[in-house]
Every structure is written in C-alpha cells, then in structure tokens.
Design a protein around this motif. Structure first.
Motif, PDB file in Angstrom:
ATOM      1  N   GLN A 197       0.831  -1.213   0.000  1.00 40.63           N
ATOM      2  CA  GLN A 197       0.000   0.000   0.000  1.00 40.63           C
ATOM      3  C   GLN A 197       0.864   1.261   0.000  1.00 40.63           C
ATOM      4  O   GLN A 197       0.546   2.240  -0.682  1.00 40.63           O
ATOM      5  CB  GLN A 197      -0.927   0.003   1.224  1.00 40.63           C
ATOM      6  N   PHE A 198       1.948   1.230   0.761  1.00 37.65           N
ATOM      7  CA  PHE A 198       2.876   2.367   0.785  1.00 37.65           C
ATOM      8  C   PHE A 198       3.464   2.596  -0.608  1.00 37.65           C
ATOM      9  O   PHE A 198       3.529   3.725  -1.094  1.00 37.65           O
ATOM     10  CB  PHE A 198       3.993   2.114   1.798  1.00 37.65           C
ATOM     11  N   ASN A 199       3.887   1.509  -1.249  1.00 35.68           N
ATOM     12  CA  ASN A 199       4.486   1.574  -2.579  1.00 35.68           C
ATOM     13  C   ASN A 199       3.500   2.150  -3.586  1.00 35.68           C
ATOM     14  O   ASN A 199       3.864   2.963  -4.446  1.00 35.68           O
ATOM     15  CB  ASN A 199       4.910   0.165  -3.003  1.00 35.68           C
ATOM     16  N   ASP A 200       2.239   1.718  -3.496  1.00 31.54           N
ATOM     17  CA  ASP A 200       1.203   2.196  -4.418  1.00 31.54           C
ATOM     18  C   ASP A 200       0.928   3.684  -4.230  1.00 31.54           C
ATOM     19  O   ASP A 200       0.713   4.410  -5.206  1.00 31.54           O
ATOM     20  CB  ASP A 200      -0.102   1.409  -4.207  1.00 31.54           C
ATOM     21  N   LEU A 201       0.947   4.121  -2.989  1.00 32.16           N
ATOM     22  CA  LEU A 201       0.604   5.512  -2.701  1.00 32.16           C
ATOM     23  C   LEU A 201       1.775   6.468  -2.947  1.00 32.16           C
ATOM     24  O   LEU A 201       1.626   7.507  -3.589  1.00 32.16           O
ATOM     25  CB  LEU A 201       0.142   5.651  -1.247  1.00 32.16           C
ATOM     26  N   ALA A 236      -6.428   3.617   1.864  1.00 30.22           N
ATOM     27  CA  ALA A 236      -5.986   3.058   0.573  1.00 30.22           C
ATOM     28  C   ALA A 236      -6.854   1.868   0.218  1.00 30.22           C
ATOM     29  O   ALA A 236      -7.495   1.250   1.081  1.00 30.22           O
ATOM     30  CB  ALA A 236      -4.524   2.637   0.647  1.00 30.22           C
ATOM     31  N   CYS A 237      -6.897   1.554  -1.084  1.00 30.63           N
ATOM     32  CA  CYS A 237      -7.702   0.430  -1.555  1.00 30.63           C
ATOM     33  C   CYS A 237      -6.899  -0.868  -1.450  1.00 30.63           C
ATOM     34  O   CYS A 237      -5.710  -0.909  -1.790  1.00 30.63           O
ATOM     35  CB  CYS A 237      -8.142   0.647  -3.009  1.00 30.63           C
ATOM     36  N   ASN A 238      -7.591  -1.937  -1.021  1.00 30.90           N
ATOM     37  CA  ASN A 238      -6.943  -3.244  -1.001  1.00 30.90           C
ATOM     38  C   ASN A 238      -7.127  -3.921  -2.355  1.00 30.90           C
ATOM     39  O   ASN A 238      -7.626  -3.320  -3.311  1.00 30.90           O
ATOM     40  CB  ASN A 238      -7.478  -4.105   0.142  1.00 30.90           C
ATOM     41  N   ARG A 239      -6.732  -5.217  -2.461  1.00 28.44           N
ATOM     42  CA  ARG A 239      -6.805  -5.926  -3.749  1.00 28.44           C
ATOM     43  C   ARG A 239      -8.227  -6.087  -4.251  1.00 28.44           C
ATOM     44  O   ARG A 239      -8.461  -6.277  -5.442  1.00 28.44           O
ATOM     45  CB  ARG A 239      -6.142  -7.310  -3.609  1.00 28.44           C
ATOM     46  N   GLU A 240      -9.188  -6.035  -3.324  1.00 25.13           N
ATOM     47  CA  GLU A 240     -10.601  -6.176  -3.718  1.00 25.13           C
ATOM     48  C   GLU A 240     -11.229  -4.822  -4.056  1.00 25.13           C
ATOM     49  O   GLU A 240     -12.412  -4.753  -4.389  1.00 25.13           O
ATOM     50  CB  GLU A 240     -11.405  -6.829  -2.585  1.00 25.13           C
ATOM     51  N   GLY A 241     -10.424  -3.759  -3.986  1.00 30.06           N
ATOM     52  CA  GLY A 241     -10.939  -2.421  -4.305  1.00 30.06           C
ATOM     53  C   GLY A 241     -11.656  -1.753  -3.159  1.00 30.06           C
ATOM     54  O   GLY A 241     -12.267  -0.689  -3.340  1.00 30.06           O
ATOM     55  N   GLU A 242     -11.565  -2.355  -1.979  1.00 30.00           N
ATOM     56  CA  GLU A 242     -12.222  -1.766  -0.811  1.00 30.00           C
ATOM     57  C   GLU A 242     -11.267  -0.788  -0.120  1.00 30.00           C
ATOM     58  O   GLU A 242     -10.083  -1.078   0.044  1.00 30.00           O
ATOM     59  CB  GLU A 242     -12.618  -2.866   0.186  1.00 30.00           C
ATOM     60  N   LYS A 243     -11.824   0.352   0.296  1.00 29.46           N
ATOM     61  CA  LYS A 243     -10.987   1.337   0.990  1.00 29.46           C
ATOM     62  C   LYS A 243     -10.817   0.924   2.448  1.00 29.46           C
ATOM     63  O   LYS A 243     -11.801   0.647   3.138  1.00 29.46           O
ATOM     64  CB  LYS A 243     -11.619   2.729   0.898  1.00 29.46           C
ATOM     65  N   LYS A 244      -9.540   0.879   2.875  1.00 31.97           N
ATOM     66  CA  LYS A 244      -9.247   0.515   4.264  1.00 31.97           C
ATOM     67  C   LYS A 244      -8.183   1.448   4.822  1.00 31.97           C
ATOM     68  O   LYS A 244      -7.347   1.971   4.080  1.00 31.97           O
ATOM     69  CB  LYS A 244      -8.766  -0.928   4.354  1.00 31.97           C
ATOM     70  N   PHE A 245      -8.227   1.617   6.143  1.00 31.70           N
ATOM     71  CA  PHE A 245      -7.220   2.462   6.785  1.00 31.70           C
ATOM     72  C   PHE A 245      -5.947   1.642   6.963  1.00 31.70           C
ATOM     73  O   PHE A 245      -5.973   0.553   7.537  1.00 31.70           O
ATOM     74  CB  PHE A 245      -7.715   2.968   8.142  1.00 31.70           C
ATOM     75  N   VAL A 246      -4.849   2.172   6.459  1.00 35.86           N
ATOM     76  CA  VAL A 246      -3.566   1.464   6.515  1.00 35.86           C
ATOM     77  C   VAL A 246      -2.639   2.170   7.499  1.00 35.86           C
ATOM     78  O   VAL A 246      -2.377   3.367   7.361  1.00 35.86           O
ATOM     79  CB  VAL A 246      -2.894   1.440   5.114  1.00 35.86           C
ATOM     80  N   PRO A 247      -2.130   1.443   8.495  1.00 35.73           N
ATOM     81  CA  PRO A 247      -1.205   2.066   9.457  1.00 35.73           C
ATOM     82  C   PRO A 247       0.126   2.429   8.781  1.00 35.73           C
ATOM     83  O   PRO A 247       0.424   1.978   7.669  1.00 35.73           O
ATOM     84  CB  PRO A 247      -0.986   0.971  10.510  1.00 35.73           C
ATOM     85  N   LEU A 248       0.929   3.205   9.457  1.00 34.16           N
ATOM     86  CA  LEU A 248       2.269   3.507   8.974  1.00 34.16           C
ATOM     87  C   LEU A 248       3.093   2.218   8.937  1.00 34.16           C
ATOM     88  O   LEU A 248       2.709   1.207   9.506  1.00 34.16           O
ATOM     89  CB  LEU A 248       2.948   4.538   9.890  1.00 34.16           C
ATOM     90  N   LEU A 249       4.226   2.272   8.262  1.00 39.56           N
ATOM     91  CA  LEU A 249       5.060   1.086   8.105  1.00 39.56           C
ATOM     92  C   LEU A 249       5.507   0.520   9.458  1.00 39.56           C
ATOM     93  O   LEU A 249       5.948   1.265  10.338  1.00 39.56           O
ATOM     94  CB  LEU A 249       6.303   1.413   7.268  1.00 39.56           C
ATOM     95  N   THR A 250       5.371  -0.789   9.590  1.00 42.91           N
ATOM     96  CA  THR A 250       5.823  -1.477  10.800  1.00 42.91           C
ATOM     97  C   THR A 250       6.629  -2.703  10.385  1.00 42.91           C
ATOM     98  O   THR A 250       6.688  -3.045   9.198  1.00 42.91           O
ATOM     99  CB  THR A 250       4.632  -1.913  11.675  1.00 42.91           C
ATOM    100  N   LEU A 251       7.242  -3.357  11.362  1.00 46.05           N
ATOM    101  CA  LEU A 251       8.050  -4.546  11.084  1.00 46.05           C
ATOM    102  C   LEU A 251       7.511  -5.759  11.824  1.00 46.05           C
ATOM    103  O   LEU A 251       7.063  -5.661  12.972  1.00 46.05           O
ATOM    104  CB  LEU A 251       9.511  -4.330  11.525  1.00 46.05           C
TER     105      LEU A 251
END
Length: 262
Positions: A129-133, A209-224
């Motif tokens: 999602q980060f890469n896409d945005l 951001a949209c997931n693979r199914e096209g649904e909008k979801k809240f994505v947290p910041l990058l974690t490990l």
C-alpha cells in the motif's frame, strides 16, 4: 623471521660481517599480525590494510592463544577477494546485501560446525500500500533504509545480514544479543521511516488506501514483523528446515497490527 630478508642481508657487501654476530632479534619482525583461528576474514582483511602489511609475509594463527600455524597473507587476501566476488554475483542489486545462496551457506556452515545460532526473519508490513501511494522510488528507499538500519544494528556483534528479496531480510546471530538487536531494529526503523510520510499521515497514524478487492481501508504507517528462532542443532539437518521455522515465526509476528517480535 623471513627468509628473503635474511638472504638479502647476507648477500649484501659486508652483510655477514655486520650481522653475523648479531642476535636474531636484530632482523626479526617484532610486531607480526597474530589472529585467532576463528577471527572473521573481513576483520583480518581490515587489519592487513590498516597496518600496511607486506603481502609477501605470513600471519601467525593461534588457537586459545597458543601457536597453531602460519598463513600466507597473499593467500588470505586472494580468498577474501574470491568470496566477495562470489557473494556479489548473488547479492541483491538494490541493497548489495548477500542473497539466498549466501544466507543458506551461512546457515549450513553453522549446522555443520554445530555452532548454536539464532535466525531472524524481518518483514515489512503494509509495504504494498505504501508503494502504491508514494511510488516505487520511495518504496526502494524504504527497503534501503531497513537494510541500513539492520546492518548498523548488527555491526558490532557476530552476525550475518542477508536480503532475501523485496522487503524480506534475514539475520543470522552468533551471540545472545538477538532479542535486544531485533527490538532496536524495530524502534530505529519506525523512527527513521516517518521521514517518508506526509505530516498529515503521521498525525493520523496512517492513511486510507484500496486493497486488492478495491475496498478502501485504513492502513497504518510502516511497521516490522520479526520472527526469531533458535534452531535445535540436533533436529535441524539443513538450511531449509531452519528457514521454515523462521518463516512460521514471522507469520505469527504478522498477526499483530503494530510492529512485533515473535
């Protein structure tokens, strides 16, 4: 004492007259390079270059501080060069860290020599999602950041850092510092990766951001997510079994929304 030096001295005019009655210490090399048999080749190479040793000479090898034998400097440097070339052929082109072949060899070596170790599998969360945005250039920079943070964290301990590919890394630890170092990697990466986000996304703790199914979801910041295992040397026969253990541990770590060491 080096044969060529002795020959050169006595072949010179008046050499025998000048040195024949001198003690052997007059021609001895008083500060030779002495290394333990388990010393890392990279460390030995650094010592050779820092002290500007003549590559025609030998170094003294010890075992438990007792004399073990001699090794030609030229042969050691040749071996180091060959190893670096071989690893470069399999290195990840983005981070230049050793790839799968070198990682497997590092694990196999420890299994053969029965040297206990830990293996950490490090994986970025929410990277797609980060890469896409933010774009692939930012994505590459984040992977390089993770590589740099990991290498720096492991710089002063016996370890081997490898890059499997994409946003996946593996670290072989030969010390008891694995848990502490992994937690440091998480903390440091979270801190430094914030530089790649907008102030708004940092304030919100993420973005939509949209997931693979096209649904909008809240994505947290990058974690490990880090899976850490200490293989049983009596039960693990090859690197694939050890890697499978680490993969399972990493999957458990990814069950958590925030960064997690399992």
């Amino acid at each position: 004492m080096h044969k060529d030096q002795l020959t050169e001295v006595f072949a010179a005019p008046y050499g025998h007259a000048l040195y024949g009655k001198q003690p052997v210490t007059a021609l001895m090399h008083k500060q030779p390079l002495i290394v333990d048999e388990n010393q890392l080749l990279d460390t030995v190479s650094q010592q050779i270059t820092e002290h500007d040793f003549d590559i025609r000479r030998h170094i003294i090898i010890t075992r438990s501080e007792q004399y073990l034998g001699l090794a030609p400097l030229r042969d050691i440097l040749k071996h180091i060069t060959e190893e670096k070339i071989r690893h470069a052929q399999h290195a990840n082109p983005l981070t230049m860290l050793p790839g799968n072949v070198a990682i497997n060899e590092a694990i196999e070596h420890r299994l053969r020599t029965k040297n206990s170790f830990s293996l950490a599998y490090i994986d970025l969360n929410h990277f797609k999602q980060f890469n896409d945005l933010y774009g692939y250039a930012s994505g590459d920079s984040v992977i390089k950041l993770l590589a740099n943070v990991t290498v720096q964290a492991c710089a002063n301990i016996p370890s081997f850092v490898g890059h499997i590919g994409g946003d996946d890394f593996m670290v072989v630890f030969d010390s008891d510092d694995a848990v502490m170092i992994c937690n440091y990697i998480i903390k440091q990466f979270e801190l430094e990766s914030r530089a790649f986000f907008t102030p708004e996304h940092i304030a919100s703790g993420g973005y939509w951001a949209c997931n693979r199914e096209g649904e909008k979801k809240f994505v947290p910041l990058l974690t490990l997510s880090i899976g850490l295992v200490e293989p049983d040397l009596a039960l693990c026969n090859n690197s694939h079994q050890v890697a499978a253990l680490a993969t399972d541990a990493k999957k458990e770590a990814k069950r958590y929304r925030e960064s997690h060491l399992f």
